[in-house]
Design a protein around this motif. Sequence first.
Motif, PDB file in Angstrom:
ATOM      1  N   ILE A 234      49.922  45.911  30.729  1.00  0.00           N
ATOM      2  CA  ILE A 234      49.941  44.796  31.685  1.00  0.00           C
ATOM      3  C   ILE A 234      48.600  44.060  31.685  1.00  0.00           C
ATOM      4  O   ILE A 234      48.543  42.845  31.906  1.00  0.00           O
ATOM      5  CB  ILE A 234      50.320  45.272  33.103  1.00  0.00           C
ATOM      6  N   THR A 235      47.512  44.776  31.392  1.00  0.00           N
ATOM      7  CA  THR A 235      46.209  44.108  31.277  1.00  0.00           C
ATOM      8  C   THR A 235      46.220  43.110  30.127  1.00  0.00           C
ATOM      9  O   THR A 235      45.684  42.003  30.245  1.00  0.00           O
ATOM     10  CB  THR A 235      45.082  45.140  31.088  1.00  0.00           C
ATOM     11  N   ALA A 236      46.843  43.483  29.019  1.00  0.00           N
ATOM     12  CA  ALA A 236      46.989  42.543  27.896  1.00  0.00           C
ATOM     13  C   ALA A 236      47.791  41.319  28.324  1.00  0.00           C
ATOM     14  O   ALA A 236      47.479  40.188  27.931  1.00  0.00           O
ATOM     15  CB  ALA A 236      47.658  43.234  26.718  1.00  0.00           C
ATOM     16  N   GLY A 237      48.812  41.529  29.139  1.00  0.00           N
ATOM     17  CA  GLY A 237      49.587  40.399  29.657  1.00  0.00           C
ATOM     18  C   GLY A 237      48.766  39.506  30.573  1.00  0.00           C
ATOM     19  O   GLY A 237      48.881  38.277  30.537  1.00  0.00           O
ATOM     20  N   LEU A 238      47.907  40.124  31.384  1.00  0.00           N
ATOM     21  CA  LEU A 238      47.033  39.343  32.266  1.00  0.00           C
ATOM     22  C   LEU A 238      46.039  38.518  31.451  1.00  0.00           C
ATOM     23  O   LEU A 238      45.698  37.386  31.826  1.00  0.00           O
ATOM     24  CB  LEU A 238      46.296  40.270  33.222  1.00  0.00           C
ATOM     25  N   PHE A 239      45.562  39.069  30.340  1.00  0.00           N
ATOM     26  CA  PHE A 239      44.683  38.307  29.446  1.00  0.00           C
ATOM     27  C   PHE A 239      45.438  37.126  28.839  1.00  0.00           C
ATOM     28  O   PHE A 239      44.889  36.023  28.726  1.00  0.00           O
ATOM     29  CB  PHE A 239      44.124  39.208  28.343  1.00  0.00           C
ATOM     30  N   ALA A 240      46.693  37.359  28.444  1.00  0.00           N
ATOM     31  CA  ALA A 240      47.504  36.259  27.903  1.00  0.00           C
ATOM     32  C   ALA A 240      47.657  35.157  28.947  1.00  0.00           C
ATOM     33  O   ALA A 240      47.576  33.958  28.636  1.00  0.00           O
ATOM     34  CB  ALA A 240      48.869  36.784  27.463  1.00  0.00           C
TER      35      ALA A 240
END
Length: 434
Positions: free
Chosen positions: A258-264
Amino acid sequence: MKYYSTNHSVPPVSLEEAVIKSLAADNGLYMPESIPVLDPATIAGLKEQSFHEIANTVAQAFFGKDMEPETLRKIVEDTLSFETPVVPVSDSIYSLELFHGPTLAFKDVGARFMARLLSYFIRQRGIEQEVNVLVATSGDTGSAVANGFLGVPGIHVYVLYPKGKVSPIQECQFTTLGQNITALEIDGVFDDCQALVKAAFLDVDLNRHMQLTSANSINVARFLPQSFYYFNAYAQLDRIGQAKELVVCVPSGNFGNITAGLFAHRMGLPIKRFIAANNRNNVFYEYLKTEVYTPRPSVATIANAMDVGAPSNFARILDLFGSDHPAISALISGSFYSDTEIAETIKEIDEKYHYLCDPHGACGYRALAAGLKPGETGIFLETAHPAKFKETIEGILGRKIEVPAKLQAFMKGTKQNIEMSKDYRSFKSYLLAQ
């Protein structure tokens, strides 16, 4: 680009240093000093691009200043030998299938990218001493990392996993490989495995003896590439006119995904909001409700890859939002489910939509179905192939499910592992003897 520690007490480092060291000397996680933002025209043009092209666009934005563009493009190309398709489940809910890689789990993307990036930096730096990768796993990380690094020269991988708490097929995927992969079966839970890895990075004697790094999502090279498939999912929905009012539900354990999604999202991807779906290990859900973060020992569930009681990437989420609880809870909501509820959901989706979910995807579907509002389009991340949890799924559905050839091949191997207590002194003594 420089990378700083979430504890803010050591100087920033280069990408190369962040990847090789993995964890900052002050026990913080590395974060990029800035997050590049893609312009709206680039976002709009993603629907015309292949997954390789989309991933390269994102990778160049993040890592392009730290290495030659063609070298980075080749790393991306070598990483993505598979697709991550968006599949309709109901009228407004889609599954993002992330299990089409070599180990049939979402972590194949990050693990393969990191293996290639780390190998590149080792060659660039001229490191002759063997680099040792320590990785704690609650299920899928170990198999993805082990297979991503299998046979890579100059790198040895130690996979730490909790005894009796990963599925038999998951265990086969990293205990049967041999070569440069060593499986350490720890008499404890995932959090104990993760604590051993973190303690090793801060141990002066051990770091003097051997070159250590990690391939858990604490490493920036592991979690950042996972943003690729968020962009790819958006592009697929945009092609069919379903990308507006997009809600993404992420089954969450260590919170790297989900952190990767927040970066996106910070890079400009128009995701309206996120839902973090938990099993009974619901410390993040409690944080959202109370603003109090209380890590605790994890409990075993049928969604074992999410059995994490002290998620490492919570530090990155706090840092990303400046510890602003209202801002975090405005963008991310949470849900959690018992084993019984997860099992009920697997059966419901199978009977109603003829779609087979693994326990983690079922958490995601249930949270999304409960939280989706009229006019919104929802995606839940189906993080692993259901056959990786064969006994659990068959017990729920009362029928046999097909096991893909990739998994059958792992199951034919001979288990090779070393049993170990969760005592750090024993773990340190073992590594010092290598």
